[in-house]
Design a protein around this motif. Structure first.
Motif, PDB file in Angstrom:
ATOM      1  N   LEU A  51       0.830  -1.203   0.000  1.00 42.58           N
ATOM      2  CA  LEU A  51       0.000   0.000   0.000  1.00 42.58           C
ATOM      3  C   LEU A  51       0.866   1.255   0.000  1.00 42.58           C
ATOM      4  O   LEU A  51       0.562   2.236  -0.686  1.00 42.58           O
ATOM      5  N   ASP A  52       1.963   1.237   0.753  1.00 47.16           N
ATOM      6  CA  ASP A  52       2.856   2.396   0.790  1.00 47.16           C
ATOM      7  C   ASP A  52       3.421   2.702  -0.595  1.00 47.16           C
ATOM      8  O   ASP A  52       3.517   3.867  -0.999  1.00 47.16           O
ATOM      9  N   ARG A 235      -6.329   7.726   2.704  1.00 48.81           N
ATOM     10  CA  ARG A 235      -6.367   6.497   3.503  1.00 48.81           C
ATOM     11  C   ARG A 235      -7.289   6.679   4.698  1.00 48.81           C
ATOM     12  O   ARG A 235      -8.038   5.768   5.065  1.00 48.81           O
ATOM     13  N   ARG A 236      -7.226   7.854   5.309  1.00 54.92           N
ATOM     14  CA  ARG A 236      -8.083   8.113   6.467  1.00 54.92           C
ATOM     15  C   ARG A 236      -9.560   8.140   6.071  1.00 54.92           C
ATOM     16  O   ARG A 236     -10.415   7.655   6.826  1.00 54.92           O
ATOM     17  N   LEU A 303      -8.088  -3.891   1.334  1.00 51.14           N
ATOM     18  CA  LEU A 303      -7.521  -5.152   1.831  1.00 51.14           C
ATOM     19  C   LEU A 303      -6.675  -4.919   3.077  1.00 51.14           C
ATOM     20  O   LEU A 303      -6.715  -5.699   4.026  1.00 51.14           O
ATOM     21  N   LYS A 304      -5.910  -3.834   3.086  1.00 52.25           N
ATOM     22  CA  LYS A 304      -5.096  -3.509   4.258  1.00 52.25           C
ATOM     23  C   LYS A 304      -5.987  -3.186   5.456  1.00 52.25           C
ATOM     24  O   LYS A 304      -5.725  -3.619   6.588  1.00 52.25           O
ATOM     25  N   GLU A 305      -7.050  -2.434   5.232  1.00 49.66           N
ATOM     26  CA  GLU A 305      -7.971  -2.068   6.313  1.00 49.66           C
ATOM     27  C   GLU A 305      -8.609  -3.305   6.926  1.00 49.66           C
ATOM     28  O   GLU A 305      -8.875  -3.349   8.134  1.00 49.66           O
ATOM     29  N   LEU A 306      -8.831  -4.339   6.127  1.00 51.28           N
ATOM     30  CA  LEU A 306      -9.454  -5.581   6.602  1.00 51.28           C
ATOM     31  C   LEU A 306      -8.427  -6.603   7.097  1.00 51.28           C
ATOM     32  O   LEU A 306      -8.769  -7.754   7.334  1.00 51.28           O
TER      33      LEU A 306
END
Length: 480
Positions: A51-52, A235-236, A303-306
Motif C-alpha cells: 500500500l505504501d 487512507r483516512r 484489503l489492508k484495512e481488513l
C-alpha cells in the motif's frame, strides 16, 4: 533464594537489522517497454509495504496500467507499468529520484519536505502537516451538507486550507484542515477547538433522523506519523467510511456468465464484479470494473484495512475495463472459510471502489485564496439545485484549487443538471471554472469561464443575496 528470570532486551535497531541490510532496491526502467516506464521494487517483506508503494505512485497522479506483485516469504518483488496522465514515459530526473527516495523512505519514516522541494513539479496535496488543525466529520449524507459546514466555519472565523469530502451509500466522510482566520496558524487553544467542534456537531445533528443508528462523529485530529507530522487524507477517508458502515448491503454485479460478465466486457455494465474462491492455500479475489485513476490504491487500501496480506497479484486493463486478481490470506495466516466471510469482503471491496467512482459533472475551480472561499463555492452550487457527491480543495499560498463532482438532488444527471452547472460557472466570479463531464478514464470539457469575463458577469440577484443572508442566519440560530 529468589529465582531471577532474565528476558532478552530487544533493541529497536536490531529489529530493523534485516531492513537495513536489505534496503528496498528501486529500479526505474525506460528500456524494456516501448510505451511505459517500469518501476521495479524488491526488498525484505513488511506488512503494509504494498500500500505504501502504490500510495507513492498514486499521490503523483501516475497511471498504473499493469502491475505484478509477488511477496510470498520474507522477500517481495513488485513491478508497476506507469505513465503520466498524458500516457508518456517518466523522463524527468527529479521525478525518478523522488519515486526512488519516496518508496525507500516509506519504510523508514515518511517523505520529508526536502524530498518534496527537490521535485520539480507539483504534487497533489494528499498529506497535510501539523501546520493546520484537522477535523474529521462522518454521518448521514444530505444535499447541501458541505455548504452548511463550510458556512458555519466561515461564520466563526475559521479558514479552510484544505478539504476532502466523500459520499457513498447515504453516508458522508470529510477531513477538513483549518487555520485560525483571526490570528493565522493552527487552532491550538482547547477552548477554541471545543467551540468549533460544538458548531460542527450542531450542523450534523440538525437533520439527524430519529432512531437512525448511524453515528454522528466530529473529532479533532492531531496529524501523526512521519518526520513532519503528515497524515494521508485519502487512507483516512477509507477508514472513516468503513467505520461508518457504508459497505453494508453494498452489492456488486451478479450477472456473471461462466467467469465473466459479457455486458461488462462490451462496455455496457457499470457495476463492480467481485468473485472469491479458495485456491491452493489462498483466497483468490478477482475484481472487474470500469477502469479509473487510483483504482489499485483503493482496492489495496481496502484489503489492508481488513487485515489481509497480498501474497501475489496481477492487475491490468483491457480498454475501459480493469481486472485485478489477488491471492490473499488474513494477517494471522487464515483464509476465508465461510460464505459469510467472503460476502463481507465482497461488500467492502465494492464500497471501496465505488467511493471514488466519478459520477455527475466535475467542476474544476482555480481562484485566489481567501477567507470563506469553500463556503462561497458550495453555496452557489447549492442555490442552483445541485448536490456535491465528492469534493477536494487545497490552497497553495495565494492560490486555491478545487474539484467538485455535482449531480441533481436525486443523484442523477439530466439536461437541467447541465444548465445548472452552466449557471454555476457564470456566477463564480473572479475564478477560473471548468466544467468537465467525467466517465471512467474519459473527460469531455463542457465549458469554462475566464477571470476577466466572469468578474463582470458574476453579480448575484437580490433574491440570491437574501437567500444567502437567511441561510447564515438560520445556521446561527441552530448553533445557539
Amino acid at each position: 533464594m529468589m529465582e531471577i528470570a532474565y528476558q532478552p532486551r530487544i533493541d529497536s535497531e536490531i529489529e530493523s537489522l534485516v531492513e537495513r541490510i536489505n534496503p528496498p532496491r528501486v529500479c526505474i526502467d525506460n528500456d524494456t517497454d516501448p510505451e511505459c516506464t517500469l518501476v521495479k521494487v524488491d526488498s525484505a517483506n513488511k506488512y503494509g509495504i504494498l500500500l505504501d508503494m502504490v500510495q507513492v505512485l498514486a499521490d503523483l497522479d501516475l497511471v498504473i496500467s499493469k502491475s505484478y506483485i509477488s511477496s510470498d516469504g520474507e522477500w517481495f518483488m513488485d513491478v508497476f507499468h506507469v505513465t503520466d496522465q498524458l500516457g508518456n514515459k517518466l523522463t524527468d530526473r527529479s521525478l525518478i529520484l523522488y519515486i526512488q527516495q519516496a518508496i525507500c523512505s516509506s519504510r523508514t519514516g515518511g517523505i520529508t519536505k526536502e524530498m518534496q522541494s527537490n521535485l520539480k513539479r507539483e504534487v497533489q496535496q494528499r498529506h497535510v502537516s501539523t501546520e493546520h488543525t484537522a477535523f474529521e466529520i462522518t454521518g448521514i449524507d444530505r444535499p447541501g451538507l458541505l455548504s452548511e459546514i463550510s458556512a458555519v466555519l466561515s461564520d466563526i472565523g475559521c479558514h479552510v486550507t484544505a478539504a476532502v469530502a466523500w459520499t457513498h451509500h447515504e453516508r458522508a466522510a470529510m477531513v477538513i484542515y483549518l487555520e485560525d482566520g483571526f490570528h493565522g496558524g493552527p487552532i491550538i487553544d482547547p477552548i477554541r477547538k471545543a467551540q468549533v467542534k460544538d458548531h460542527l456537531d450542531t450542523v450534523m445533528e440538525a437533520h439527524h433522523r430519529v432512531g437512525d443508528e448511524s453515528r454522528v462523529v466530529v473529532s479533532v485530529v492531531e496529524a501523526k506519523g512521519g518526520p513532519v507530522g503528515w497524515a494521508h487524507t485519502e487512507r483516512r477517508l477509507h477508514e472513516l467510511m468503513f467505520a461508518e458502515g457504508d459497505f453494508e448491503n453494498c452489492f456488486g454485479c451478479d450477472c456473471f456468465i461462466g467467469d465473466r460478465c459479457d455486458a461488462l466486457w462490451r462496455g455496457r455494465c457499470e457495476r463492480i464484479h467481485v468473485a472469491i474462491e479458495a485456491c491452493n492455500g489462498y483466497s483468490m479475489v478477482n475484481v472487474k470494473c470500469r477502469d479509473r485513476p487510483k483504482l489499485l490504491f483503493d482496492t489495496v487500501c481496502a484489503l489492508k484495512e481488513l487485515q489481509f496480506v497480498v501474497f501475489h497479484a496481477v492487475a491490468g486493463a483491457k480498454g475501459s475495463t480493469a481486472e485485478q486478481e489477488y491471492f490473499i490470506r488474513k494477517k494471522n495466516g487464515c483464509t476465508l472459510e465461510t460464505e459469510g466471510q467472503r460476502e463481507r469482503l465482497r461488500h467492502c471491496l465494492v464500497a471501496a471502489i465505488a467511493r471514488r467512482a466519478s459520477s455527475g459533472l466535475k467542476l474544476e475551480v482555480r481562484t485566489e485564496n481567501k477567507m470563506g472561499l469553500l463556503s462561497d463555492v458550495t453555496r452557489v452550487v447549492r442555490e442552483n439545485g445541485l448536490s456535491i457527491t465528492r469534493a477536494e480543495m487545497s490552497t497553495q499560498g495565494d492560490l486555491a484549487v478545487g474539484s467538485f463532482y455535482v449531480t441533481d438532488v436525486n443523484g442523477g444527471e439530466t439536461d437541467a443538471t447541465a444548465s445548472a452547472v452552466e449557471a454555476v460557472v457564470r456566477e463564480l466570479g473572479g475564478a477560473v471554472v471548468t466544467a468537465v463531464k467525467a466517465f471512467g478514464m474519459v473527460s469531455t470539457r463542457l465549458g469554462s469561464s475566464s477571470v476577466d469575463v466572469e468578474r463582470d458577469r458574476a453579480k448575484l440577484s437580490i433574491g440570491r443575496l437574501v437567500w444567502s443572508k437567511l441561510e447564515r442566519l438560520s445556521t446561527s440560530i441552530r448553533s445557539l
